[in-house]
Design a protein around this motif. Structure first.
Motif, PDB file in Angstrom:
ATOM      1  N   TYR A 271       5.541  17.143 -17.388  1.00 38.79           N
ATOM      2  CA  TYR A 271       5.830  15.731 -17.663  1.00 38.79           C
ATOM      3  C   TYR A 271       4.598  15.092 -18.282  1.00 38.79           C
ATOM      4  O   TYR A 271       3.494  15.220 -17.749  1.00 38.79           O
ATOM      5  CB  TYR A 271       6.211  15.007 -16.373  1.00 38.79           C
ATOM      6  N   SER A 273       4.793  11.572 -20.321  1.00 36.74           N
ATOM      7  CA  SER A 273       4.930  10.122 -20.206  1.00 36.74           C
ATOM      8  C   SER A 273       6.399   9.758 -20.372  1.00 36.74           C
ATOM      9  O   SER A 273       7.236  10.606 -20.689  1.00 36.74           O
ATOM     10  CB  SER A 273       4.094   9.412 -21.277  1.00 36.74           C
ATOM     11  N   THR A 274       6.695   8.478 -20.193  1.00 30.97           N
ATOM     12  CA  THR A 274       8.085   8.031 -20.374  1.00 30.97           C
ATOM     13  C   THR A 274       8.536   8.208 -21.817  1.00 30.97           C
ATOM     14  O   THR A 274       9.725   8.391 -22.078  1.00 30.97           O
ATOM     15  CB  THR A 274       8.233   6.558 -19.962  1.00 30.97           C
ATOM     16  N   ASN A 277      10.630  11.324 -22.443  1.00 37.00           N
ATOM     17  CA  ASN A 277      11.965  11.479 -21.884  1.00 37.00           C
ATOM     18  C   ASN A 277      13.010  11.451 -22.990  1.00 37.00           C
ATOM     19  O   ASN A 277      12.804  10.819 -24.041  1.00 37.00           O
ATOM     20  CB  ASN A 277      12.263  10.367 -20.874  1.00 37.00           C
ATOM     21  N   ASN A 280      13.785   8.419 -25.575  1.00 43.61           N
ATOM     22  CA  ASN A 280      12.619   7.534 -25.699  1.00 43.61           C
ATOM     23  C   ASN A 280      11.626   7.998 -26.753  1.00 43.61           C
ATOM     24  O   ASN A 280      10.566   7.400 -26.911  1.00 43.61           O
ATOM     25  CB  ASN A 280      11.872   7.441 -24.369  1.00 43.61           C
TER      26      ASN A 280
END
Length: 479
Positions: A271, A273-274, A277, A280
């Protein structure tokens, strides 16, 4: 191989026959490296308690200085590291009585804490009959014998990982292997376990952010391979030479977890960062295009005032790999590659030669993926818990979700990795709640044990006991 047969075989693989040279004994009691046998997080211990706490099932408790390293078990000893002010310390503890047998200080340094989730004693020791091997990122590698006498030391660094270093050493045959991923100059290091002399050092130029601990896979031909997950790539190395054998692209640009193996498949979560995703993703132009308008003073680099607002400002620091306050065109291209990578749990077919990306990825799952905690494969269920405490159980064959949710009575953040023993799964929260789950994949705890002290280290098992390190002490719980 049929799906039914393959599923049955995965279900029987707990301490797999695919483990490394020092992990080949069946059902080992000792927990001699980070997350136990080959980093699997799975113990063969039985009669492990499911209910325990500060006043329940306590065999002993020993106060310790801070440190995030996990307890490592070998013979009748427990080994771990800590820091006391500027002192970096290794402890040997009697496993029966909980008595500190010896402590040894590393050569004097000034520890540097760069991330509150990390500290100067985060990497766990590796132990075998030949010695105790510890890695302090602010100093380097040190080897001790069982009596605490220093056998050798190897200064390393300084390192430039924005989160601090976190990978633990592992013992493979007669060598100590350490993964040193950092912003610039990443490498995989092999050191002779007896003499402390460097055997080989393989550059890992693609690795920029993370600290994954290696594992070992025994290929069908009987040769062991070192497997290391890192930025963008999973890579297999030849233990004797450090030569790259095969690799698979598609991992996140940040990898901090240790992979696990089930039969011929590896599972790894990453993972960043956002923005990584699904849905995004941010696409930014090439450096040549951006420099035409952004490099206002024409000096060939971008400072913070010139950084275009495609993303949040923290990305500038994350991609300023040499930490000089500017972004070069090469660092901008890393920024683009990082944004283009995806968060996910990947199932990867093991083996091959060269780039195996096109055929190796069996499935990918991309919701509530952990950044720090490593996955766990136990009794044909794949477990993961992210930092916010969302637990996901998956079918390891297909990636299908079995259950997803938070653990009742154990809400909060999670940094320790899940572990399993005696038919149960143990999840340890930052607040010190140890939730115990059945091995069915269900998320209803059969017990939640509140230690009332923060926890970052991953527990260990042996002889009907669970050993849990908090920020204040090491506990032995058992009947």
């Amino acid at each position: 191989m049929t799906r039914i047969l393959r599923r049955a075989l995965i279900a029987t693989v707990v301490v797999s026959g695919l483990l490394g040279v020092r992990m080949m004994a069946a059902a080992p009691v000792d927990w001699s490296r980070f997350r136990g046998p080959n980093g699997s997080g799975v113990s063969a211990a039985v009669n492990v308690p499911t209910e325990f706490g500060p006043a329940k099932q306590v065999i002993w408790k020993v106060a310790l200085p801070p440190g995030h390293s996990s307890p490592i078990l070998f013979g009748d000893r427990i080994y771990l590291t800590a820091f006391r002010g500027n002192d970096l310390v290794t402890f040997a503890i009697d496993r029966t009585a909980g008595k500190i047998l010896w402590e040894r200080r590393a050569p004097s340094v000034t520890p540097n804490v760069v991330d509150k989730r990390n500290n100067p004693a985060s990497p766990s020791p590796a132990v075998d009959a030949g010695g105790i091997y510890v890695f302090f990122p602010d100093y380097g590698l040190i080897a001790y014998d069982a009596a605490g006498a220093e056998r050798w030391k190897m200064p390393l660094g300084p390192f430039n990982n924005i989160y601090g270093m976190g990978a633990s050493p592992v013992i493979i045959g007669d060598q100590v292997v350490l993964n040193c991923d950092q912003s610039v100059g990443s490498f995989l290091l092999s050191v002779d376990a007896k003499t402390g002399r460097e055997r080989w050092r393989t550059p890992r130029p693609e690795a920029k952010s993370g600290h994954a601990t290696p594992i070992v896979w025994r290929a069908p031909g009987g040769r062991d391979q070192i497997l290391v997950a890192g930025s963008f790539l999973l890579t297999a190395y030849e233990p004797a030479t450090g030569k790259k054998i095969w690799w698979v692209r598609g991992l996140s640009f940040e990898i901090k977890s240790t992979p696990v193996i089930g039969l011929d498949t590896l599972y790894i979560n990453g993972y960043g960062s956002t923005e990584n995703n699904p849905g995004n993703k941010v696409t930014v132009p090439s450096a040549d295009e951006v420099w035409k308008t952004a490099d206002k003073n024409g000096n060939g680099v971008l400072d913070k005032t010139e950084f275009p607002n495609y993303t949040a400002a923290f990305w500038f620091d994350a991609c300023d790999l040499d930490h000089n306050g500017t972004l070069s065109k090469d660092e901008w291209e890393y920024y683009r590659a990082a944004l283009d990578s995806e968060n996910g749990m990947l199932a990867i077919k093991l083996g091959g030669s060269g780039d195996m990306t096109s055929t190796a990825v069996r499935w990918k799952y991309q919701r509530s993926v952990p950044q720090l905690p490593s996955p766990l494969l136990y009794k044909n269920v794949l477990y993961m818990v992210n930092e916010l405490g969302v637990v996901t159980t998956l079918n390891p064959e297909t990636g299908a979700v079995i259950k997803q949710g938070r653990l009742t009575g154990a809400l909060g953040n999670y940094f320790a990795s899940p572990v399993a023993a005696d038919g149960h799964i143990f999840f340890t929260s930052e607040r010190g709640a140890v939730a115990v789950l059945p091995s069915s994949g269900d998320l209803t705890p059969i017990a939640v044990n509140n230690l009332a002290e923060d926890c970052y280290a991953t527990p260990a098992f042996a002889d009907g006991r669970i050993y849990v390190r908090t920020v204040e002490a090491l506990y032995a719980f058992g009947g």
